[in-house]
Design a protein around this motif. Structure first.
Motif, PDB file in Angstrom:
ATOM      1  N   ILE A 275      -7.667  -5.547  -4.553  1.00 45.62           N
ATOM      2  CA  ILE A 275      -6.721  -5.974  -5.559  1.00 45.62           C
ATOM      3  C   ILE A 275      -5.433  -4.874  -5.660  1.00 45.62           C
ATOM      4  O   ILE A 275      -5.473  -3.787  -5.864  1.00 45.62           O
ATOM      5  CB  ILE A 275      -7.309  -5.753  -7.045  1.00 45.62           C
ATOM      6  CG1 ILE A 275      -8.574  -6.845  -7.000  1.00 45.62           C
ATOM      7  CG2 ILE A 275      -6.227  -6.191  -8.190  1.00 45.62           C
ATOM      8  CD1 ILE A 275      -9.151  -6.810  -8.266  1.00 45.62           C
ATOM      9  N   ALA A 276      -4.216  -5.319  -5.386  1.00 42.04           N
ATOM     10  CA  ALA A 276      -3.318  -4.612  -5.095  1.00 42.04           C
ATOM     11  C   ALA A 276      -2.326  -4.423  -6.332  1.00 42.04           C
ATOM     12  O   ALA A 276      -1.838  -5.752  -6.572  1.00 42.04           O
ATOM     13  CB  ALA A 276      -2.466  -4.743  -3.900  1.00 42.04           C
ATOM     14  N   LEU A 277      -1.534  -3.598  -6.480  1.00 44.50           N
ATOM     15  CA  LEU A 277      -0.169  -3.608  -7.466  1.00 44.50           C
ATOM     16  C   LEU A 277       0.934  -4.114  -6.723  1.00 44.50           C
ATOM     17  O   LEU A 277       1.828  -4.816  -7.329  1.00 44.50           O
ATOM     18  CB  LEU A 277       0.051  -2.176  -7.775  1.00 44.50           C
ATOM     19  CG  LEU A 277      -1.109  -1.595  -8.660  1.00 44.50           C
ATOM     20  CD1 LEU A 277      -0.649  -0.173  -9.122  1.00 44.50           C
ATOM     21  CD2 LEU A 277      -1.193  -2.564  -9.917  1.00 44.50           C
ATOM     22  N   GLY A 278       1.167  -4.056  -5.386  1.00 46.69           N
ATOM     23  CA  GLY A 278       2.293  -4.556  -4.661  1.00 46.69           C
ATOM     24  C   GLY A 278       1.946  -5.175  -3.498  1.00 46.69           C
ATOM     25  O   GLY A 278       0.833  -5.574  -3.142  1.00 46.69           O
ATOM     26  N   GLU A 279       3.014  -5.718  -2.832  1.00 51.60           N
ATOM     27  CA  GLU A 279       3.019  -6.670  -1.427  1.00 51.60           C
ATOM     28  C   GLU A 279       3.918  -6.159  -0.550  1.00 51.60           C
ATOM     29  O   GLU A 279       4.133  -6.910   0.417  1.00 51.60           O
ATOM     30  CB  GLU A 279       2.933  -7.803  -1.763  1.00 51.60           C
ATOM     31  CG  GLU A 279       4.293  -8.159  -2.504  1.00 51.60           C
ATOM     32  CD  GLU A 279       4.280  -9.512  -3.300  1.00 51.60           C
ATOM     33  OE1 GLU A 279       4.485 -10.593  -2.598  1.00 51.60           O
ATOM     34  OE2 GLU A 279       4.079  -9.525  -4.501  1.00 51.60           O
ATOM     35  N   THR A 280       4.103  -4.732  -0.455  1.00 56.50           N
ATOM     36  CA  THR A 280       4.993  -4.346   0.657  1.00 56.50           C
ATOM     37  C   THR A 280       4.290  -4.430   2.021  1.00 56.50           C
ATOM     38  O   THR A 280       3.066  -4.723   2.152  1.00 56.50           O
ATOM     39  CB  THR A 280       5.446  -2.637   0.520  1.00 56.50           C
ATOM     40  OG1 THR A 280       4.076  -2.025   0.750  1.00 56.50           O
ATOM     41  CG2 THR A 280       5.843  -2.833  -1.011  1.00 56.50           C
ATOM     42  N   GLU A 281       5.322  -4.625   3.019  1.00 58.23           N
ATOM     43  CA  GLU A 281       4.603  -4.904   4.413  1.00 58.23           C
ATOM     44  C   GLU A 281       3.836  -3.722   4.816  1.00 58.23           C
ATOM     45  O   GLU A 281       2.589  -4.065   5.377  1.00 58.23           O
ATOM     46  CB  GLU A 281       5.789  -4.962   5.448  1.00 58.23           C
ATOM     47  CG  GLU A 281       5.283  -5.433   6.572  1.00 58.23           C
ATOM     48  CD  GLU A 281       6.537  -5.766   7.798  1.00 58.23           C
ATOM     49  OE1 GLU A 281       6.248  -5.047   8.752  1.00 58.23           O
ATOM     50  OE2 GLU A 281       7.363  -6.486   7.235  1.00 58.23           O
TER      51      GLU A 281
END
Length: 220
Positions: A79-85
């Motif tokens: 479960i991630a807060l962001g979706e940067t590459e």
């Protein structure tokens, strides 16, 4: 019954996730953990089939990699807060089997868990796009590096131009007219191209060009 372990820095968050997963049919939460060492210890004690890890926890990506190294059969959903590459790629390299964004729904979470149990990768479209873009970039880099080391790297700039014309189906006479050179010169360039690429036919040279110099059996 799928045995699930929940890892995260916040106890409130861990308990909330445990409550949600308890609603999923066929899932049993065997415990929770707040840090990397505790997660690894519980792998032996609780023997989970899947680990749900909140990436706000310190060393989350390293924890995922350690879980996969110690117990490859265990699936990990992040479960991630962001979706940067950088974040997406790091998790993919670590071996996650599912990726749920912080703005995802509880249904997304359950689907991610169920998909991981079936051996399927679940991730939102935005994450899938990021992964495909990264794979494409790596493929292009590898292709460029291999091209630089292969026979195509021996072609001169003029030979590259003529090879493109060969690929377009032009005859030697048409190439000469297009390039403003003598027919004999055009024939000589084509001959040199075939020699450098170790092929005997113009169609094979065109295949080299289209494929970037790969996957073509060289003729001797």
């Amino acid at each position: 019954m799928t045995r699930a372990l929940i890892a995260g820095r916040s106890r409130v968050h861990r308990d909330a996730l445990a409550t949600v997963l308890a609603r999923a049919e066929g899932v049993h939460v065997v415990g929770t953990a707040s840090h990397r060492e505790e997660v690894l210890a519980r792998l032996d004690d609780d023997r989970p089939d899947i680990v749900l890890i909140d990436l706000t926890m310190g060393e989350a990506a390293r924890t995922v990699a350690d879980i996969k190294a110690r117990a490859p059969a265990i699936k990990v959903v992040a479960i991630a807060l962001g979706e940067t590459e950088a974040e997406v790629v790091e998790l993919a390299e670590a071996g996650v089997a599912g990726y749920v964004l912080a703005d995802g729904s509880l249904e997304d979470l359950i689907v991610a868990v169920e998909s991981a149990v079936r051996g399927e990768l679940y991730c939102p479209p935005r994450v899938a796009f990021t992964l495909l873009r990264r794979v494409g970039a790596l493929a292009a880099q590898i292709k460029a590096e291999e091209r630089a080391e292969g026979p195509l790297s021996t072609l001169t700039h003029r030979e590259w131009e003529i090879l493109q014309l060969v690929d377009q189906g032009m005859s030697n006479k048409e190439i000469a007219r297009h390039q403003g050179i003598e027919l004999a010169t055009a024939k000589n360039h084509v001959h040199n191209i075939l020699t450098k690429l170790h092929v005997h036919k113009r169609i094979d040279a065109a295949t080299w060009f289209r494929r970037g110099g790969f996957h073509l059996k060289l003729e001797t």
